[in-house]
Design a protein around this motif. Sequence first.
Motif, PDB file in Angstrom:
ATOM      1  N   ALA A  43      -4.817   7.158   8.360  1.00  0.00           N
ATOM      2  CA  ALA A  43      -5.301   6.803   7.026  1.00  0.00           C
ATOM      3  C   ALA A  43      -5.081   5.321   6.743  1.00  0.00           C
ATOM      4  N   VAL A  80      -3.473   5.141  -0.839  1.00  0.00           N
ATOM      5  CA  VAL A  80      -4.294   5.889   0.112  1.00  0.00           C
ATOM      6  C   VAL A  80      -3.803   7.328   0.073  1.00  0.00           C
ATOM      7  N   LYS A 134      -5.914  -0.218  -6.533  1.00  0.00           N
ATOM      8  CA  LYS A 134      -7.059   0.289  -5.767  1.00  0.00           C
ATOM      9  C   LYS A 134      -6.735   1.678  -5.230  1.00  0.00           C
ATOM     10  N   ILE A 194       0.855  -1.183   0.000  1.00  0.00           N
ATOM     11  CA  ILE A 194       0.000   0.000   0.000  1.00  0.00           C
ATOM     12  C   ILE A 194       0.898   1.242   0.000  1.00  0.00           C
ATOM     13  N   GLU A 253      -7.628   3.308   8.737  1.00  0.00           N
ATOM     14  CA  GLU A 253      -8.943   3.403   8.095  1.00  0.00           C
ATOM     15  C   GLU A 253      -9.018   2.475   6.882  1.00  0.00           C
ATOM     16  N   PHE A 254      -7.972   2.482   6.053  1.00  0.00           N
ATOM     17  CA  PHE A 254      -7.959   1.641   4.859  1.00  0.00           C
ATOM     18  C   PHE A 254      -7.969   0.156   5.218  1.00  0.00           C
ATOM     19  N   LEU A 273     -10.741  -2.556   4.250  1.00  0.00           N
ATOM     20  CA  LEU A 273     -10.331  -3.745   3.511  1.00  0.00           C
ATOM     21  C   LEU A 273     -10.846  -5.010   4.184  1.00  0.00           C
ATOM     22  N   ALA A 328      -2.320  -0.818  -3.886  1.00  0.00           N
ATOM     23  CA  ALA A 328      -3.345   0.114  -3.412  1.00  0.00           C
ATOM     24  C   ALA A 328      -2.692   1.441  -3.048  1.00  0.00           C
ATOM     25  N   HIS A 360      -8.005   4.590  -2.372  1.00  0.00           N
ATOM     26  CA  HIS A 360      -8.827   4.938  -1.208  1.00  0.00           C
ATOM     27  C   HIS A 360      -8.519   6.388  -0.862  1.00  0.00           C
ATOM     28  N   THR A 361      -9.509   7.273  -0.979  1.00  0.00           N
ATOM     29  CA  THR A 361      -9.307   8.660  -0.583  1.00  0.00           C
ATOM     30  C   THR A 361      -9.854   8.848   0.822  1.00  0.00           C
ATOM     31  N   THR A 362      -9.206   9.740   1.555  1.00  0.00           N
ATOM     32  CA  THR A 362      -9.560   9.935   2.953  1.00  0.00           C
ATOM     33  C   THR A 362      -9.318  11.370   3.370  1.00  0.00           C
ATOM     34  N   LEU A 374       1.003   5.232   0.667  1.00  0.00           N
ATOM     35  CA  LEU A 374       0.282   6.338   1.294  1.00  0.00           C
ATOM     36  C   LEU A 374       1.027   7.637   1.010  1.00  0.00           C
TER      37      LEU A 374
END
Length: 110
Positions: A98, A68, A86, A3, A101-102, A106, A66, A88-90, A5
Amino acid sequence: MKIALSAQKHDLYNQLDEHFGRAEVFIIYDTETQRYQELSNAAASASAHGAGVQTVEKLIRNGIEAVVTGSVGPKAQEALDAAGIKVHTTRQHTVALALSEFLEALSVSS
């Protein structure tokens, strides 16, 4: 899963960068090892044009699955979708929040 970020500084406890393509650095978190490392994005963040697409290319080369971040521009979103990454906006303020949260989202979707 690896991931990426978007971050303003170099660790989990600093601010999440709201701008995907112009993020100075990405914190890469590996869910298998539960370790993280940083990935500089200085070249793309300093670019006059196409920062988002350049960033996507770098993430692809690093095996990212992914992302974020706070927001993603339309060209970068198109490139991420094409790569199967993937997104994921936050609105979380720190990289750690963040990520948490992701990971929670998931696990709910699994």
